[in-house]
Scaffold this active site. Structure first.
Site, PDB file in Angstrom:
ATOM      1  N   LYS A   1       0.854  -1.211   0.000  1.00  0.00           N
ATOM      2  CA  LYS A   1       0.000   0.000   0.000  1.00  0.00           C
ATOM      3  C   LYS A   1       0.875   1.241   0.000  1.00  0.00           C
ATOM      4  CE  LYS A   1       0.941   1.081   4.547  1.00  0.00           C
ATOM      5  NZ  LYS A   1       1.850   2.167   4.908  1.00  0.00           N
TER       6      LYS A   1
ATOM      7  N   PRO B   1       9.642  -4.556  -0.721  1.00  0.00           N
ATOM      8  CA  PRO B   1      10.790  -4.232   0.133  1.00  0.00           C
ATOM      9  C   PRO B   1      10.392  -4.147   1.610  1.00  0.00           C
ATOM     10  CG  PRO B   1      10.638  -2.697  -1.716  1.00  0.00           C
ATOM     11  CD  PRO B   1       9.403  -3.528  -1.745  1.00  0.00           C
TER      12      PRO B   1
ATOM     13  N   GLY C   1      10.654  -2.812   5.542  1.00  0.00           N
ATOM     14  CA  GLY C   1      10.962  -1.554   6.235  1.00  0.00           C
ATOM     15  C   GLY C   1      10.823  -0.365   5.324  1.00  0.00           C
ATOM     16  N   ALA C   2       9.888  -0.468   4.389  1.00  0.00           N
ATOM     17  CA  ALA C   2       9.760   0.549   3.339  1.00  0.00           C
ATOM     18  C   ALA C   2       8.514   1.417   3.495  1.00  0.00           C
ATOM     19  CB  ALA C   2       9.760  -0.129   1.971  1.00  0.00           C
TER      20      ALA C   2
ATOM     21  N   LEU D   1       5.543   0.263   3.140  1.00  0.00           N
ATOM     22  CA  LEU D   1       4.601  -0.250   2.141  1.00  0.00           C
ATOM     23  C   LEU D   1       3.654  -1.294   2.723  1.00  0.00           C
ATOM     24  CD1 LEU D   1       7.181  -0.543  -0.781  1.00  0.00           C
ATOM     25  CD2 LEU D   1       5.420   1.218  -0.503  1.00  0.00           C
ATOM     26  N   GLY D   2       3.809  -1.584   4.011  1.00  0.00           N
ATOM     27  CA  GLY D   2       2.891  -2.496   4.706  1.00  0.00           C
ATOM     28  C   GLY D   2       3.078  -3.960   4.349  1.00  0.00           C
ATOM     29  N   GLY D   3       4.233  -4.334   3.821  1.00  0.00           N
ATOM     30  CA  GLY D   3       4.447  -5.718   3.374  1.00  0.00           C
ATOM     31  C   GLY D   3       4.172  -6.761   4.451  1.00  0.00           C
ATOM     32  N   GLY D   4       4.742  -6.577   5.621  1.00  0.00           N
ATOM     33  CA  GLY D   4       4.553  -7.540   6.721  1.00  0.00           C
ATOM     34  C   GLY D   4       3.099  -7.601   7.153  1.00  0.00           C
TER      35      GLY D   4
ATOM     36  N   SER E   1       0.500  -6.858   5.336  1.00  0.00           N
ATOM     37  CA  SER E   1      -0.254  -7.473   4.248  1.00  0.00           C
ATOM     38  C   SER E   1      -0.099  -8.994   4.288  1.00  0.00           C
ATOM     39  CB  SER E   1       0.255  -6.913   2.913  1.00  0.00           C
ATOM     40  OG  SER E   1      -0.394  -7.525   1.829  1.00  0.00           O
TER      41      SER E   1
ATOM     42  N   ASP F   1      -1.818  -1.691  10.929  1.00  0.00           N
ATOM     43  CA  ASP F   1      -2.110  -1.674   9.488  1.00  0.00           C
ATOM     44  C   ASP F   1      -2.734  -2.974   8.978  1.00  0.00           C
ATOM     45  OD1 ASP F   1      -1.144   0.815   9.032  1.00  0.00           O
ATOM     46  OD2 ASP F   1       0.707   0.199   8.027  1.00  0.00           O
TER      47      ASP F   1
HETATM   48  O1  C5P Z   1       0.834  -1.341  15.358  1.00  0.00           O
HETATM   49  P1  C5P Z   1       2.227  -1.617  14.918  1.00  0.00           P
HETATM   50  O2  C5P Z   1       2.842  -2.767  15.662  1.00  0.00           O
HETATM   51  O3  C5P Z   1       2.375  -1.769  13.450  1.00  0.00           O
HETATM   52  O4  C5P Z   1       3.057  -0.319  15.311  1.00  0.00           O
HETATM   53  C1  C5P Z   1       4.464  -0.293  15.329  1.00  0.00           C
HETATM   54  C2  C5P Z   1       4.937   0.878  16.161  1.00  0.00           C
HETATM   55  O5  C5P Z   1       4.589   2.113  15.517  1.00  0.00           O
HETATM   56  C3  C5P Z   1       4.292   0.979  17.528  1.00  0.00           C
HETATM   57  O6  C5P Z   1       5.040   0.264  18.481  1.00  0.00           O
HETATM   58  C4  C5P Z   1       4.293   2.462  17.825  1.00  0.00           C
HETATM   59  O7  C5P Z   1       5.548   2.850  18.334  1.00  0.00           O
HETATM   60  C5  C5P Z   1       4.169   3.082  16.454  1.00  0.00           C
HETATM   61  N1  C5P Z   1       2.784   3.503  16.135  1.00  0.00           N
HETATM   62  C6  C5P Z   1       2.253   4.633  16.749  1.00  0.00           C
HETATM   63  N2  C5P Z   1       0.974   5.019  16.430  1.00  0.00           N
HETATM   64  C7  C5P Z   1       0.249   4.343  15.522  1.00  0.00           C
HETATM   65  C8  C5P Z   1       0.777   3.194  14.883  1.00  0.00           C
HETATM   66  C9  C5P Z   1       2.054   2.805  15.213  1.00  0.00           C
HETATM   67  O8  C5P Z   1       2.907   5.276  17.573  1.00  0.00           O
HETATM   68  N3  C5P Z   1      -0.975   4.767  15.225  1.00  0.00           N
END
Ligand code: C5P
Length: 279
Positions: free
Chosen positions: A10, A93, A95-96, A98-101, A103, A135
């Protein structure tokens, strides 16, 4: 039963931070669209749960992998032990932004749900997905949506049609680090405003208007990788396009609104780039 599930990336056409929550997450409003850059998950019967990955050396195969976490959660919620071999073909990719993990996690839940006779409804899948990451719920349906809350609440729209340039500069941006280094931001933005600024012009094909309204508050992060993303944005700007960091980076995208662009500045760099479509 054998099953193949596509797992698309995405981009975030907008990401506005409303404030920091007591639980440490950020309250936000973001507009996301899936694109035709897809990983693929292949499911086949087995006597236990197994995962293999092609196309990436760096992803773990253990419990820290979101696919493994999704399978465990599916078992906890449905009581069904997933006895499948999952092969992930990795294209997106890592850490990009793009939401790969995320998804991949959603595709795992959807695949297992189909294989075991749909024990979970779509809204139950979304609820389960929210336990795996902010995500992940979006990818249960994909297409075009406004996500709010910490990103797990959704309002979906009919998918739109547009072209984009996507650049991945080869280094990752850790999401947590990007959020942790944000200055205080308290935007007074609503879903209706996101619809007015992005969704309506996008659905009507007024891409210039969308381009002007595109914003990503995570670009304000003081994280080191975000300053490196700025260099990528400058090169995309030199191509005659408006660059945007996708999500927490490191990838940069731009809408293709006409033929008035020239990718020569990009071609002299060693970065991965592609012209793609919204799906
Ligand atoms: O939800 P997810 O595990 O993908 O989030 C990863 C990190 O991104 C969280 O640990 C948090 O530090 C940060 N985050 C945030 N606010 C959001 C989504 C993510 O601070 N709405």
């Amino acid at each position: 039963m054998r099953l193949i599930v596509p797992s698309p990336a995405k981009v975030n056409l907008a990401l506005w931070i409303k404030g920091k929550r007591p639980d440490g997450y950020h309250e936000l409003i973001t507009v996301m669209h899936t694109i035709n850059l897809c990983d693929t998950l292949f499911f086949q019967p087995s006597d236990r749960f197994e995962l293999s990955i092609e196309g990436s050396e760096s992803l773990p195969l253990n419990r820290s992998n979101l696919i493994v976490k999704a399978a465990q959660l599916f078992k906890e919620v449905t009581g069904i032990k997933p006895e499948v071999k999952v092969k992930l073909e990795k294209v997106i990719p890592i850490g990009a932004g793009l939401g790969g993990g995320s998804s991949n996690a959603a595709a795992t839940l959807k695949g297992l749900n189909v294989i075991y006779g749909n024990p979970l409804s779509e809204s139950e899948l979304v609820q389960v997905a929210s336990q795996l990451g902010s995500d992940v719920p979006f990818f249960i349906r994909g297409g075009l949506a406004v996500a709010y809350g910490r990103g797990e609440k959704l309002k979906h729209y009919s998918p739109a049609s547009f072209k984009l340039l996507l650049v991945y500069p080869g280094f990752p941006c850790p999401t947590k680090e990007v959020y942790e280094n944000l200055p205080p931001i308290e935007r007074d933005i609503t879903i209706e405003e996101a619809e007015r600024r992005i969704i309506s012009p996008l659905v009507a094909g007024r891409l210039r208007e969308v381009e002007e309204a595109m914003e990503n508050d995570l670009e304000k992060s003081k994280a080191e990788c975000v300053s490196k993303v700025n260099e990528v944005k400058e090169v995309v700007r030199a191509c005659g396009l408006k660059p945007m960091m996708s999500g927490s980076g490191s990838s940069v995208f731009a809408l293709i609104t006409d033929q008035n662009y020239d990718l020569t500045p990009l071609k002299s760099r060693q970065w991965w780039y592609k012209l793609l479509n919204a799906i």
